[in-house]
Design a protein around this motif. Structure first.
Motif, mmCIF file in Angstrom:
data_model
loop_
_atom_site.group_PDB
_atom_site.id
_atom_site.type_symbol
_atom_site.label_atom_id
_atom_site.label_comp_id
_atom_site.label_asym_id
_atom_site.label_seq_id
_atom_site.Cartn_x
_atom_site.Cartn_y
_atom_site.Cartn_z
ATOM 1 N N ASN A 200 0.820 -1.209 0.000
ATOM 2 C CA ASN A 200 0.000 0.000 0.000
ATOM 3 C C ASN A 200 0.855 1.261 0.000
ATOM 4 N N GLU B 54 -8.213 1.750 -3.825
ATOM 5 C CA GLU B 54 -8.998 0.939 -2.894
ATOM 6 C C GLU B 54 -8.024 -0.054 -2.264
ATOM 7 N N LEU B 55 -7.424 0.358 -1.167
ATOM 8 C CA LEU B 55 -6.338 -0.407 -0.566
ATOM 9 C C LEU B 55 -6.837 -1.161 0.663
ATOM 10 N N ALA B 56 -6.632 -2.461 0.654
ATOM 11 C CA ALA B 56 -7.053 -3.287 1.782
ATOM 12 C C ALA B 56 -6.164 -3.025 2.993
ATOM 13 N N ARG B 57 -6.742 -3.129 4.157
ATOM 14 C CA ARG B 57 -5.989 -2.912 5.383
ATOM 15 C C ARG B 57 -5.322 -4.210 5.849
ATOM 16 N N ASP B 58 -4.300 -4.040 6.664
ATOM 17 C CA ASP B 58 -3.636 -5.159 7.335
ATOM 18 C C ASP B 58 -3.089 -6.197 6.358
ATOM 19 N N LEU B 59 -2.586 -5.728 5.227
ATOM 20 C CA LEU B 59 -1.955 -6.656 4.290
ATOM 21 C C LEU B 59 -0.591 -7.074 4.827
ATOM 22 N N GLN C 181 -6.146 -1.231 -6.799
ATOM 23 C CA GLN C 181 -6.696 -1.984 -5.680
ATOM 24 C C GLN C 181 -5.654 -2.943 -5.117
ATOM 25 N N THR C 182 -5.760 -3.198 -3.830
ATOM 26 C CA THR C 182 -4.979 -4.273 -3.208
ATOM 27 C C THR C 182 -5.922 -5.146 -2.402
ATOM 28 N N SER C 183 -5.569 -6.414 -2.283
ATOM 29 C CA SER C 183 -6.411 -7.351 -1.546
ATOM 30 C C SER C 183 -5.603 -8.592 -1.211
#
Length: 350
Positions: free
Chosen positions: A199, A223-228, A264-266
């Motif tokens: 991120n 749209e960045l995922a948390r706690d990656l 985006q990250t996931s």
């Protein structure tokens, strides 16, 4: 590059395997060519050691083969001589061919690294306006805050002058970080894997393409995922992939009524982080998905067809994968995954 935890165990593994083969070769009849299994040790050594190390391992295996022949008492000596000769030839030929193959692979990886560097520099050349704009912002702020600090000092207001000095330091650090990132992208050095926050890397990459997005009147979102989990990769190479996918997406939407690009990250499969770039462009109609990542395949009249091919080689060298899919009602999404908690980067042999 192999997993780091394997490195310290490799010498012990090779010694144990060689001892087992030597023992089996010594206690069996001369008619049984157990020494041929030393070929496996040579192949393992080629995967993990340099040329000198492989040569030493092959020489040691050949010496053990000869020693075992003289220590073995059971069996026909003529048959033993033949089997010993066959084993020695097999070890020598395997080492020679394996080293030739390893050298060719190293040369190919070096050529790939050079091509990636050229593509990266070309990409930065296209982003000159964005880079200049991003660098001018902190420089202009430094000038303004410097003038303000002089006025506050002339007026005897040390508190406000101190705040202005703090802003100067902050903007100078911002400009320094940008220059550092640009130097990293332009330098041609061997890839080095570090623990990376995906991120944060995306956040640091977006300013380089903001001007390009504005020029195309496109909305660039995240749209960045948390706690990656962090991933262990070469940050310059991963940033090159992200930049390339974003630039392709901006190119895809420039003639559309709706011009949206989303990064985006996931989390993907267990132990996998996924980065995606979605656009609202013309989509993948007429595009051969099986060939979209092939070298020189392009749908742009002025395209070289190397960006996606290099992106795939970078991702795969990190142990990941990259793919493209059409989106509904229009547009496309390009995704690539990277394994977390491991080192996937393969280094050229030295």
């Amino acid at each position: 590059m192999p997993l780091l935890w394997r490195r310290p165990l490799l010498p012990a593994l090779l010694v144990l395997l060689a001892a087992a083969i030597f023992l089996a070769d010594t206690i069996t009849n001369l008619e049984i060519a157990v020494a041929v299994f030393y070929v496996a040790i040579v192949l393992i050594a080629v995967r993990y050691l340099d040329r000198r190390g492989v040569a030493m391992v092959a020489a040691a295996c050949m010496a053990l083969t000869v020693l075992s022949f003289f220590l073995t008492r059971a069996g026909s000596v003529p048959a033993g001589v033949i089997n010993c000769a066959i084993s020695l030839v097999a070890i020598a030929v395997t080492a020679y061919l394996a080293l030739r193959t390893a050298t060719a692979e190293a040369t190919a990886r070096e050529a790939q690294a050079q091509l990636a560097h050229i593509t990266r520099v070309t990409m930065l050349g296209e982003l000159t306006a964005s880079i200049a704009h991003e660098l001018n912002q902190p420089l202009a702020a430094i000038v303004l805050n410097g003038n303000a600090a002089q006025r506050w000092l002339a007026g005897g207001n040390r508190d406000e002058a101190g705040k202005a000095a703090e802003r100067i330091v902050r903007d100078a650090e911002r400009a320094s970080e940008l220059i550092k990132r640009l130097r990293g992208l332009t330098r041609k050095v061997a890839g080095k894997a570090v623990w990376l926050d995906v991120n944060q890397t995306i956040v640091e990459t977006l300013p380089l393409v903001q001007n390009e997005a504005g020029r195309n009147h496109a909305a660039l979102r995240t749209e960045l995922a948390r706690d990656l989990p962090r991933i262990q990769v070469d940050p310059v190479q991963v940033q090159q992939v992200i930049l390339n996918l974003i630039l392709n997406a901006l190119e895809a939407v420039k003639d559309e009524r709706v011009r949206d690009v989303t990064v985006q990250t996931s989390l993907g499969k267990p132990g996998e982080v996924v980065i995606a770039v979605r656009d609202s462009g013309r989509g993948l109609k007429g595009v051969q998905l099986d060939h979209v990542f092939d070298a020189f395949y392009t749908t742009r009249p002025d395209g070289m067809g190397m960006g996606l091919a290099i992106s795939r080689s970078i991702v795969e060298s990190h142990g990941g994968r990259i793919w493209a899919e059409p989106t509904v009602p229009h547009g496309a999404i390009f995704r690539f995954s990277l394994p977390s908690g491991r080192t996937g980067l393969r280094q050229p042999d030295r």
